[in-house]
Design an enzyme around this catalytic site. Structure first.
Site, PDB file in Angstrom:
ATOM      1  N   CYS A 116       0.841  -1.163   0.038  1.00  0.00           N
ATOM      2  CA  CYS A 116       0.021   0.269  -0.167  1.00  0.00           C
ATOM      3  C   CYS A 116       0.720   1.057  -0.048  1.00  0.00           C
ATOM      4  O   CYS A 116       1.531   1.543  -0.946  1.00  0.00           O
ATOM      5  CB  CYS A 116      -0.862   0.186   1.183  1.00  0.00           C
TER       6      CYS A 116
ATOM      7  N   GLU B 210      -2.763  -9.207   3.733  1.00  0.00           N
ATOM      8  CA  GLU B 210      -2.931  -9.755   4.872  1.00  0.00           C
ATOM      9  C   GLU B 210      -4.695  -9.741   5.349  1.00  0.00           C
ATOM     10  O   GLU B 210      -4.782 -10.133   6.447  1.00  0.00           O
ATOM     11  CB  GLU B 210      -2.244  -8.794   5.849  1.00  0.00           C
TER      12      GLU B 210
ATOM     13  N   HIS C  33      -3.944  -4.981  -0.003  1.00  0.00           N
ATOM     14  CA  HIS C  33      -3.684  -5.611   1.590  1.00  0.00           C
ATOM     15  C   HIS C  33      -3.621  -7.123   1.468  1.00  0.00           C
ATOM     16  O   HIS C  33      -4.756  -7.603   1.531  1.00  0.00           O
ATOM     17  CB  HIS C  33      -4.664  -5.198   2.512  1.00  0.00           C
TER      18      HIS C  33
END
Length: 367
Positions: free
Chosen positions: A257, A345, A343
């Site tokens: 990001c 995660e 993202h």
């Protein structure tokens, strides 16, 4: 006015447009850039994501708070949004595992929130006119005062916010006897990023946003990581210099990001503020290396320049955002460096992209 009478509240946009709602409980005003998230779940993770620092969050899902909150479902040590705007706020919750209501969570974090807003109309207006500064307030009779205060709020473009959310001191995550060591630059890092590294046999040392290469290299890491975070990437000159040095030494580097944007800037690729940005858990991305599609979790208001990235002789675009063809991922052709704009995660969101953590570990092994 007493809380149980549901005090009137307003959203005042920078262009003078007003939307009406009701206070969740706390009185006063909150300022920030208004943005919206299209996720249908994961509100606690969203509210505690440091990348949202300084933003008034519009939740497009009709019901917020219906499953309460849980201590384990936070991505940082406190709520990071500047305020919440929603349609239906659930004061009661139905999840047996929850340890508190969302209202109690807001009270603990002293957050101003308003509900009973026509969020469809508000989101349609933002989509048409772009993200802008706004104020949410229970001071419904003081419009001119609010306009004057709102005019003093700085624009997100050019605003450095990583220093507001980064750790003040280095800290460690994981097993110190793990096989791999990573130095992570905290520009607003999410806890689930650290969890993903730790469960892959990695010991992580997390450094403040202004750490130097020399400081991070003292840990003798096998690789470097630059995290997500809020604000404009261009003012982060220290992080850009750090990325340049890691790249010059051809050390393994991974960025997520804001970290992706920093790596772009380190390669001379400019960034720009998007009209609305990407915020949600259903964004379609195509992996150009494998040809496979991914549904991704995204949260960013800036992006790297696609034309400059395509012309860069040392960079290959690896992922495309299928909604607007923005650059969703890239890698350096002759360096051990790659990054993504989304993202992997998740938290909240799908896990389609978790392979990227494995890819970074493979890069470290090969190095």
């Amino acid at each position: 006015m007493k809380y149980n009478k549901r005090q009137k509240a307003i959203i005042l946009l920078a262009d003078g447009t007003i939307f009406h709602g009701k206070s969740i409980g706390k009185e006063g005003s909150a300022f920030g850039e208004v943005c919206f998230n299209t996720g249908t779940t994961g509100y606690q993770e969203i509210f505690t994501d440091p990348s949202y620092y300084g933003q008034l969050m519009v939740a497009t899902n009709a019901h917020i708070g219906n499953y309460g909150t849980l201590r384990e479902e936070v991505e940082s040590d406190s709520i990071k949004i500047a305020g919440l705007i929603c349609k239906n706020f659930s004061f009661n919750y139905s999840r047996p595992a929850a340890d508190a209501s969302l209202k109690e969570f807001f009270e603990k974090n002293n957050l101003l929130a308003i509900s009973d807003v026509d969020t469809r109309a508000l989101v349609s207006y933002i989509r048409e006119n772009g993200a802008m500064n706004a104020v949410i307030s229970t001071e419904v009779e003081n419009i001119e005062k609010l306009k004057s205060q709102l005019a003093e709020v700085p624009e997100m473009n050019g605003l450095e916010l990583a220093s507001k959310v980064s750790t003040k001191e280095p800290y460690f995550v994981g097993n110190e006897n793990a096989t791999y060591r990573i130095s992570a630059l905290d520009l607003g890092i999410k806890k689930n990023i650290l969890r993903n590294f730790a469960k892959r046999n990695v010991y992580i040392k997390v450094f403040p946003y202004d750490a130097t290469f020399a400081e991070m290299n003292e840990f003798k890491p096998h690789g470097f990581f630059i995290s997500n975070g809020p604000g404009d990437p261009e003012p982060l000159t220290g992080a850009i210099s750090l990325a340049k040095e890691v790249i010059e030494r051809n050390l393994p580097l991974f960025g997520i990001c804001l970290g992706h944007q920093i790596i772009g800037l380190a390669n001379g690729i400019s960034t720009y503020k998007m009209k609305n940005g990407h915020r949600g858990i259903n964004h379609p991305v195509k992996n150009l290396i494998t040809g496979k599609g991914e549904i991704t979790s995204q949260n960013h208001g800036f992006a790297i320049n696609r034309e400059e990235t395509e012309k860069h002789p040392g960079i290959e675009i690896t992922h495309n955002h299928l909604n607007d063809n923005t650059v969703a991922g890239m890698r350096m052709i002759s360096k051990n460096v790659f990054s993504v704009q989304y993202h992997p995660e998740a938290s909240p969101g799908p896990h389609d992209a978790s392979y990227l953590f494995d890819q970074f570990i493979e890069n470290i092994k090969n190095h």
